[in-house]
Each structure stands twice: as C-alpha cells, then as structure tokens.
Design a protein around this motif. Structure first.
Motif, mmCIF file in Angstrom:
data_model
loop_
_atom_site.group_PDB
_atom_site.id
_atom_site.type_symbol
_atom_site.label_atom_id
_atom_site.label_comp_id
_atom_site.label_asym_id
_atom_site.label_seq_id
_atom_site.Cartn_x
_atom_site.Cartn_y
_atom_site.Cartn_z
ATOM 1 N N ASP A 4 56.405 -59.201 85.672
ATOM 2 C CA ASP A 4 56.524 -60.329 84.759
ATOM 3 C C ASP A 4 55.284 -60.397 83.872
ATOM 4 O O ASP A 4 54.205 -59.929 84.245
ATOM 5 C CB ASP A 4 56.663 -61.640 85.535
ATOM 6 N N VAL A 5 55.450 -61.029 82.697
ATOM 7 C CA VAL A 5 54.355 -61.062 81.726
ATOM 8 C C VAL A 5 53.096 -61.696 82.307
ATOM 9 O O VAL A 5 51.984 -61.194 82.119
ATOM 10 C CB VAL A 5 54.797 -61.829 80.455
ATOM 11 N N SER A 6 53.248 -62.805 83.028
ATOM 12 C CA SER A 6 52.071 -63.474 83.593
ATOM 13 C C SER A 6 51.384 -62.597 84.629
ATOM 14 O O SER A 6 50.153 -62.575 84.734
ATOM 15 C CB SER A 6 52.473 -64.816 84.218
ATOM 16 N N VAL A 7 52.180 -61.852 85.401
ATOM 17 C CA VAL A 7 51.616 -60.956 86.412
ATOM 18 C C VAL A 7 50.961 -59.753 85.740
ATOM 19 O O VAL A 7 49.919 -59.254 86.202
ATOM 20 C CB VAL A 7 52.708 -60.513 87.407
ATOM 21 N N GLN A 8 51.562 -59.278 84.641
ATOM 22 C CA GLN A 8 50.969 -58.179 83.887
ATOM 23 C C GLN A 8 49.525 -58.496 83.517
ATOM 24 O O GLN A 8 48.630 -57.652 83.652
ATOM 25 C CB GLN A 8 51.757 -57.932 82.602
ATOM 26 N N ALA A 9 49.303 -59.727 83.043
ATOM 27 C CA ALA A 9 47.969 -60.116 82.588
ATOM 28 C C ALA A 9 46.955 -60.039 83.714
ATOM 29 O O ALA A 9 45.825 -59.566 83.520
ATOM 30 C CB ALA A 9 48.007 -61.524 82.006
ATOM 31 N N THR A 10 47.324 -60.471 84.913
ATOM 32 C CA THR A 10 46.379 -60.449 86.033
ATOM 33 C C THR A 10 46.075 -59.021 86.465
ATOM 34 O O THR A 10 44.926 -58.706 86.825
ATOM 35 C CB THR A 10 46.916 -61.255 87.233
ATOM 36 N N VAL A 11 47.086 -58.138 86.420
ATOM 37 C CA VAL A 11 46.856 -56.736 86.792
ATOM 38 C C VAL A 11 45.968 -56.047 85.755
ATOM 39 O O VAL A 11 45.069 -55.277 86.102
ATOM 40 C CB VAL A 11 48.195 -55.995 86.969
ATOM 41 N N LEU A 12 46.199 -56.333 84.476
ATOM 42 C CA LEU A 12 45.367 -55.754 83.426
ATOM 43 C C LEU A 12 43.924 -56.233 83.543
ATOM 44 O O LEU A 12 42.977 -55.456 83.344
ATOM 45 C CB LEU A 12 45.939 -56.092 82.049
ATOM 46 N N ASP A 13 43.752 -57.518 83.862
ATOM 47 C CA ASP A 13 42.403 -58.049 84.066
ATOM 48 C C ASP A 13 41.724 -57.342 85.239
ATOM 49 O O ASP A 13 40.523 -57.030 85.193
ATOM 50 C CB ASP A 13 42.445 -59.555 84.322
ATOM 51 N N LEU A 14 42.492 -57.113 86.313
ATOM 52 C CA LEU A 14 41.950 -56.409 87.474
ATOM 53 C C LEU A 14 41.508 -55.001 87.094
ATOM 54 O O LEU A 14 40.410 -54.559 87.466
ATOM 55 C CB LEU A 14 43.004 -56.346 88.586
ATOM 56 N N LEU A 15 42.349 -54.274 86.345
ATOM 57 C CA LEU A 15 42.011 -52.907 85.946
ATOM 58 C C LEU A 15 40.752 -52.880 85.079
ATOM 59 O O LEU A 15 39.898 -52.001 85.231
ATOM 60 C CB LEU A 15 43.190 -52.279 85.194
ATOM 61 N N ALA A 16 40.618 -53.860 84.177
ATOM 62 C CA ALA A 16 39.432 -53.928 83.326
ATOM 63 C C ALA A 16 38.180 -54.189 84.164
ATOM 64 O O ALA A 16 37.121 -53.584 83.938
ATOM 65 C CB ALA A 16 39.611 -55.021 82.267
ATOM 66 N N ASP A 17 38.315 -55.070 85.147
ATOM 67 C CA ASP A 17 37.174 -55.391 86.009
ATOM 68 C C ASP A 17 36.769 -54.182 86.846
ATOM 69 O O ASP A 17 35.583 -53.872 86.979
ATOM 70 C CB ASP A 17 37.541 -56.569 86.913
ATOM 71 N N LEU A 18 37.747 -53.476 87.408
ATOM 72 C CA LEU A 18 37.455 -52.294 88.213
ATOM 73 C C LEU A 18 36.797 -51.202 87.376
ATOM 74 O O LEU A 18 35.872 -50.519 87.835
ATOM 75 C CB LEU A 18 38.738 -51.762 88.853
ATOM 76 N N GLN A 19 37.281 -51.037 86.151
ATOM 77 C CA GLN A 19 36.694 -50.018 85.285
ATOM 78 C C GLN A 19 35.231 -50.309 84.998
ATOM 79 O O GLN A 19 34.383 -49.416 85.032
ATOM 80 C CB GLN A 19 37.471 -49.931 83.972
ATOM 81 N N GLN A 20 34.934 -51.576 84.760
ATOM 82 C CA GLN A 20 33.552 -51.961 84.467
ATOM 83 C C GLN A 20 32.657 -51.796 85.693
ATOM 84 O O GLN A 20 31.531 -51.304 85.592
ATOM 85 C CB GLN A 20 33.513 -53.409 83.976
ATOM 86 N N ARG A 21 33.165 -52.196 86.863
ATOM 87 C CA ARG A 21 32.339 -52.151 88.078
ATOM 88 C C ARG A 21 32.165 -50.736 88.618
ATOM 89 O O ARG A 21 31.109 -50.395 89.145
ATOM 90 C CB ARG A 21 32.954 -53.046 89.162
ATOM 91 N N LEU A 22 33.224 -49.920 88.496
ATOM 92 C CA LEU A 22 33.213 -48.607 89.136
ATOM 93 C C LEU A 22 33.033 -47.456 88.153
ATOM 94 O O LEU A 22 32.954 -46.296 88.574
ATOM 95 C CB LEU A 22 34.522 -48.409 89.920
#
Length: 294
Positions: free
Chosen positions: A198-216
């Motif tokens: 779902d669109v709302s869930v998409q946003a949270t997963v994309l935010d997670l991927l962005a955070d992981l990319q920055q941290r790792l």
C-alpha cells in the motif's frame, strides 16, 4: 550504442573505480531463433549511490539484474564487482563475492518458506555462508544476530519464532531486508521492493531503505516502474528498452528533460489528473521538490 544518451558510466567516483562495472553485456536465449534479452549494456554503479533501472515489462531489467548478480552467465561482455571480473573467479571466490551483493524481491512472501520460522529465514544466509553459524552450539549466537537484524529494520526481536503468514506485507518486506543485510553486503539489488505494498506502507519502507543506506554505506540498484518512487530515491536513472540502455543520467535531469524518444514515451504513459498537462506535469508530480503543488 547508437542512442542519444547521457554518459552510461556516470560521474567520476571519488573513491576511484566503480563498485559495479558492466561492459558490453549481452545475453541470448534460445536455439534456432535467438532471443536477445540484454544487448550491449555498459554501465557503472558507484559506491554509496542509488541507481534506478526503469523500463516497461519485458525490456530486460530482470535478466540484467541476474547477470550483474552472477546468477546468469553472459553471452558476451563482462561484469566486475569491486574490481574483480566475475567470470575469472573460482567457485570459492565467487561465493565470497556473492556475500557482498544481496537481493530484495518484489513479493516477500513468495521468497520465504512458509514452514520456516522467522529466525531460520533471516539466518539462512548466515548458515549458508558461515560454518560458525551452524550447529546447536551456534544457535544462541545466531538468534542474537537475527534479533539485531530485525531491530535494525524496525521490528521486535521477539518475533523470531513466528511464521511468515502472521505478518503484513510491509512487515514481511522488512524481514526480507533484514535477511539481505545478514552478511554485511556492500550492494543490494532491490527488485520492485514496494510495488506490492500500500502507498502508506511504501513510504515507510522507502524511509527505512534511505536510513539503512546512510548508516551502512550501502549501494542500491533499484528496479522500479514507479517514476514517483524513482524521483524520490535515485541519484541516477538508467532507462531500458528492448534489452538496451537508451538513456542514463542524473535523475532530476532525466525527469526534467528526457533526451531519448522512448524515455519521453515512458513518461507520457504516467497517469495524471489532467491529461492536458502531459509529460512535463507528470515529471513535476514525480519531483521530490514537490513542484506540482505550486
């Protein structure tokens, strides 16, 4: 490649040579009637960037990702990861290289064994690649590592004994991401990772991927049909048509002024509320700067 494109190799990397290099890559299938799925593809992916791979269904995106992961052998051309040509590696060396590049699939549920508990699903790469993660003595240490991975993607470490069917689509995708991170990879291939959500869930997963990319410090190859998502996450975009790369460039530049006719046609197909606004409005609607609302 006789197309009006941006430079497929991208900007010079501050760290030297690219993490991933594709040179003259070609893949043919069939016998008497040859089907060329990937045709003369040359592309660089630099450490820490997100490269989006876009194009219509059947354009060769899936075949290209399998080639760059070493899951298919090219008919011609080469794939180099970390400066090493995959075709020249021994089986043991290739196994080690594959630890560094993992994949997150479009449908997380289909990628999980429904009879396996979450702890075994997330630990599967560890057990496969690390002999010290096998056996009863290693069980406690492996469970601890799985718990850390689950917490890293925003899930409770206490879910380890549950089964895939007990989770929502977004939670299952987080579990898939946790599994992909188990071996400390340098690169993730994300194959439509949010299209089934779902669109709302998409946003949270994309935010997670962005955070992981920055941290790792991860590098992403992001396969997607969704241009709005591409505009949000990608540093550069590569457009495929009939097995060839027809345009590669900085995401904002390609969305704003696409050079190749196929790229313009692809953007024209994006639904907009007022068809008279056309491609330019669709590109603005996809812009991370939010110009559409002005």
């Amino acid at each position: 490649m006789s197309t009006d494109t941006a430079d497929t190799t991208g900007p010079a990397s501050p760290a030297g040579r690219p993490l991933l290099e594709l040179r003259g890559l070609r893949k043919e299938f069939g016998g008497r009637r040859t089907n060329v799925a990937v045709d003369d593809v040359s592309l660089d992916v630099h450490e820490g960037e997100t490269l989006a791979l876009v194009g219509e269904s059947g354009c060769g995106k899936t075949t290209l990702t399998r080639l760059l992961l070493g899951l298919l052998e090219p008919t011609a051309g080469s794939v180099s990861f970390g400066g090493q040509d995959l075709a020249t590696l021994t089986a043991a060396e290739l196994r080690g290289t594959r630890r560094q590049m993992q994949v997150v699939l479009q449908d997380p549920y289909s990628s999980m064994n429904p009879r396996m508990r979450i702890t075994d699903i997330v630990a599967e790469p560890l057990v496969t690649h690390d002999p010290e993660a096998r056996g009863r003595r290693a069980r406690a240490r492996t469970r601890q590592r799985v718990g850390e991975l689950l917490e890293a993607v925003g899930l409770d470490a206490g879910i380890q004994d549950r089964y895939p069917h007990e989770f929502s689509g977004g939670q299952r995708q987080r579990i898939s991401i946790a599994r992909a991170l188990a071996l400390h990879p340098r690169m993730l291939v994300l194959d439509e990772p949010t299209s089934a959500l779902d669109v709302s869930v998409q946003a949270t997963v994309l935010d997670l991927l962005a955070d992981l990319q920055q941290r790792l410090g991860l590098t992403y190859v992001f396969v997607s049909h969704n241009l709005a998502v591409v505009a949000q996450v990608a540093d550069r975009v590569a457009v495929m048509s009939r097995g060839r790369l027809v345009e590669v460039g900085e995401t904002a530049a390609v969305l704003r002024t696409p050079r190749h006719p196929y790229t313009r046609q692809l953007f024209d197909a994006v639904p907009v509320l007022d068809p008279r606004r056309g491609r330019r409005a669709a590109a603005r609607a996809s812009s991370p700067t939010g110009e559409a609302g002005r």
